[in-house]
Design a protein around this motif. Structure first.
Motif, short mmCIF file in Angstrom:
data_model
loop_
_atom_site.label_atom_id
_atom_site.label_comp_id
_atom_site.label_asym_id
_atom_site.label_seq_id
_atom_site.Cartn_x
_atom_site.Cartn_y
_atom_site.Cartn_z
N GLY A 136 0.81 -1.21 0.00
CA GLY A 136 0.00 0.00 0.00
C GLY A 136 0.84 1.27 0.00
O GLY A 136 0.42 2.30 -0.50
N THR A 137 2.05 1.20 0.55
CA THR A 137 2.93 2.37 0.59
C THR A 137 3.35 2.76 -0.82
O THR A 137 3.55 3.94 -1.11
N LEU A 138 3.48 1.77 -1.71
CA LEU A 138 3.94 2.05 -3.06
C LEU A 138 2.80 2.48 -3.99
O LEU A 138 3.05 2.90 -5.11
N ASP A 139 1.57 2.36 -3.51
CA ASP A 139 0.42 2.74 -4.31
C ASP A 139 0.20 4.25 -4.21
O ASP A 139 0.82 4.93 -3.39
N TYR A 140 -0.69 4.78 -5.02
CA TYR A 140 -1.01 6.20 -4.93
C TYR A 140 -1.63 6.50 -3.57
O TYR A 140 -2.47 5.74 -3.08
N PRO A 141 -1.24 7.63 -2.95
CA PRO A 141 -1.81 7.94 -1.62
C PRO A 141 -3.22 8.50 -1.75
O PRO A 141 -3.69 8.80 -2.85
N GLU A 142 -3.85 8.67 -0.62
CA GLU A 142 -5.17 9.28 -0.60
C GLU A 142 -5.06 10.71 -1.13
O GLU A 142 -4.00 11.34 -0.98
N PRO A 143 -6.11 11.23 -1.73
CA PRO A 143 -6.04 12.59 -2.28
C PRO A 143 -5.74 13.66 -1.24
O PRO A 143 -5.20 14.71 -1.56
N THR A 144 -6.07 13.40 0.03
CA THR A 144 -5.82 14.40 1.07
C THR A 144 -4.45 14.23 1.73
O THR A 144 -4.09 15.00 2.61
N GLY A 145 -3.67 13.23 1.30
CA GLY A 145 -2.33 13.03 1.85
C GLY A 145 -2.23 11.74 2.63
O GLY A 145 -3.25 11.12 2.97
N LEU A 146 -1.03 11.33 2.94
CA LEU A 146 -0.82 10.11 3.72
C LEU A 146 -1.38 10.27 5.12
O LEU A 146 -1.14 11.30 5.77
N PRO A 147 -2.10 9.26 5.62
CA PRO A 147 -2.68 9.36 6.97
C PRO A 147 -1.62 9.59 8.06
O PRO A 147 -1.85 10.35 9.00
N VAL A 148 -0.48 8.95 7.94
CA VAL A 148 0.58 9.11 8.93
C VAL A 148 1.08 10.56 8.95
O VAL A 148 1.30 11.15 10.02
N LEU A 149 1.23 11.15 7.77
CA LEU A 149 1.69 12.53 7.68
C LEU A 149 0.63 13.48 8.25
O LEU A 149 0.96 14.43 8.98
N ARG A 150 -0.64 13.24 7.94
CA ARG A 150 -1.72 14.11 8.45
C ARG A 150 -1.80 14.02 9.97
O ARG A 150 -1.99 15.04 10.66
N ALA A 151 -1.62 12.82 10.55
CA ALA A 151 -1.64 12.65 12.01
C ALA A 151 -0.47 13.39 12.65
O ALA A 151 -0.63 14.06 13.68
N GLU A 152 0.70 13.27 12.05
CA GLU A 152 1.89 13.94 12.58
C GLU A 152 1.73 15.45 12.50
O GLU A 152 2.10 16.18 13.43
N LEU A 153 1.18 15.95 11.41
CA LEU A 153 0.97 17.38 11.24
C LEU A 153 -0.07 17.90 12.25
O LEU A 153 0.11 18.97 12.84
N ALA A 154 -1.14 17.15 12.49
CA ALA A 154 -2.14 17.56 13.48
C ALA A 154 -1.52 17.62 14.87
O ALA A 154 -1.78 18.55 15.64
N SER A 155 -0.67 16.66 15.19
CA SER A 155 0.03 16.64 16.49
C SER A 155 0.97 17.85 16.60
O SER A 155 1.04 18.51 17.64
N TYR A 156 1.69 18.15 15.55
CA TYR A 156 2.62 19.28 15.52
C TYR A 156 1.87 20.60 15.72
O TYR A 156 2.29 21.46 16.50
N LEU A 157 0.74 20.76 15.02
CA LEU A 157 -0.05 22.00 15.13
C LEU A 157 -0.61 22.17 16.55
O LEU A 157 -0.64 23.28 17.07
N ALA A 158 -1.02 21.09 17.17
CA ALA A 158 -1.52 21.17 18.54
C ALA A 158 -0.40 21.56 19.50
O ALA A 158 -0.62 22.36 20.41
N ARG A 159 0.78 21.01 19.29
CA ARG A 159 1.91 21.24 20.18
C ARG A 159 2.50 22.64 20.02
O ARG A 159 2.80 23.32 21.00
N THR A 160 2.65 23.11 18.80
CA THR A 160 3.37 24.37 18.58
C THR A 160 2.46 25.57 18.37
O THR A 160 2.86 26.69 18.67
N ARG A 161 1.24 25.36 17.86
CA ARG A 161 0.34 26.48 17.55
C ARG A 161 -0.91 26.50 18.42
O ARG A 161 -1.69 27.44 18.34
#
Length: 174
Positions: A136-161
């Motif tokens: 699944g990693t080698l397949d096209y990602p979801e149109p909204t981005g990789l779930p792992v990246l979106r989770a990490e970004l949400a965590s980062y925004l909560a922590r820093t912003r």
């Protein structure tokens, strides 16, 4: 036309800036071989007097030719003709090919130094990532981005912003 008694330089004062005309005359003399490598040039004061020019004009012409590699100058040693190839005009002059022991330094802007790229470490990392990657990693990602990246970004925004958001509310776009 002015003529130098020592160097037999001919240049046209009316053709533009005297400094450029002097540069071209010296460059042509070196290119044609009339001034050979190692030939000492007269001091700027004596050449300026000889040609009826300002000393600054001669100094400027010498400095430009030193910067271009046609002349070599050292304080207290005078100015000499550099050892250059003079068989080709400037526009067709090709850099001499480098040997394996001589590193090539690329100075054009926007060109990275590819010789210092860590190829071995990069290849090792790619092999390790490919060996552990799921199908699944080698397949096209979801149109909204990789779930792992979106989770990490949400965590980062909560922590820093201080922004509380669900990873499903985050979209990664180019």
């Amino acid at each position: 036309m002015a003529e130098s008694l020592d160097l037999h330089l001919e240049f046209d004062r009316g053709a533009g800036f005297p400094s450029r005309s002097l540069e071209n005359a010296l460059r042509d003399s070196i290119r044609t071989g009339r001034l050979r490598a190692g030939s000492r040039l007269p001091g700027s004061r004596s050449l300026a007097t000889d040609l009826g020019l300002a000393r600054g004009t001669v100094v400027q012409a010498y400095a430009q030719l030193v910067a271009e590699g046609w002349l070599v100058s050292a304080p207290g040693s005078g100015t000499q003709v550099a050892d250059v190839r003079h068989d080709l005009p400037d526009s067709r002059r090709q850099p001499r090919p480098s040997t394996a022991s001589e590193p090539v330094i690329e100075l054009r802007p926007g060109i990275p130094d590819l010789g210092s790229f860590p190829r071995t470490a990069w290849a090792t990392s790619v092999r390790r990532a490919m060996a552990t990657a799921s199908r699944g990693t080698l397949d096209y990602p979801e149109p909204t981005g990789l779930p792992v990246l979106r989770a990490e970004l949400a965590s980062y925004l909560a922590r820093t912003r201080g922004v509380r958001c669900d990873p499903d509310a985050v979209a990664i776009a180019s």
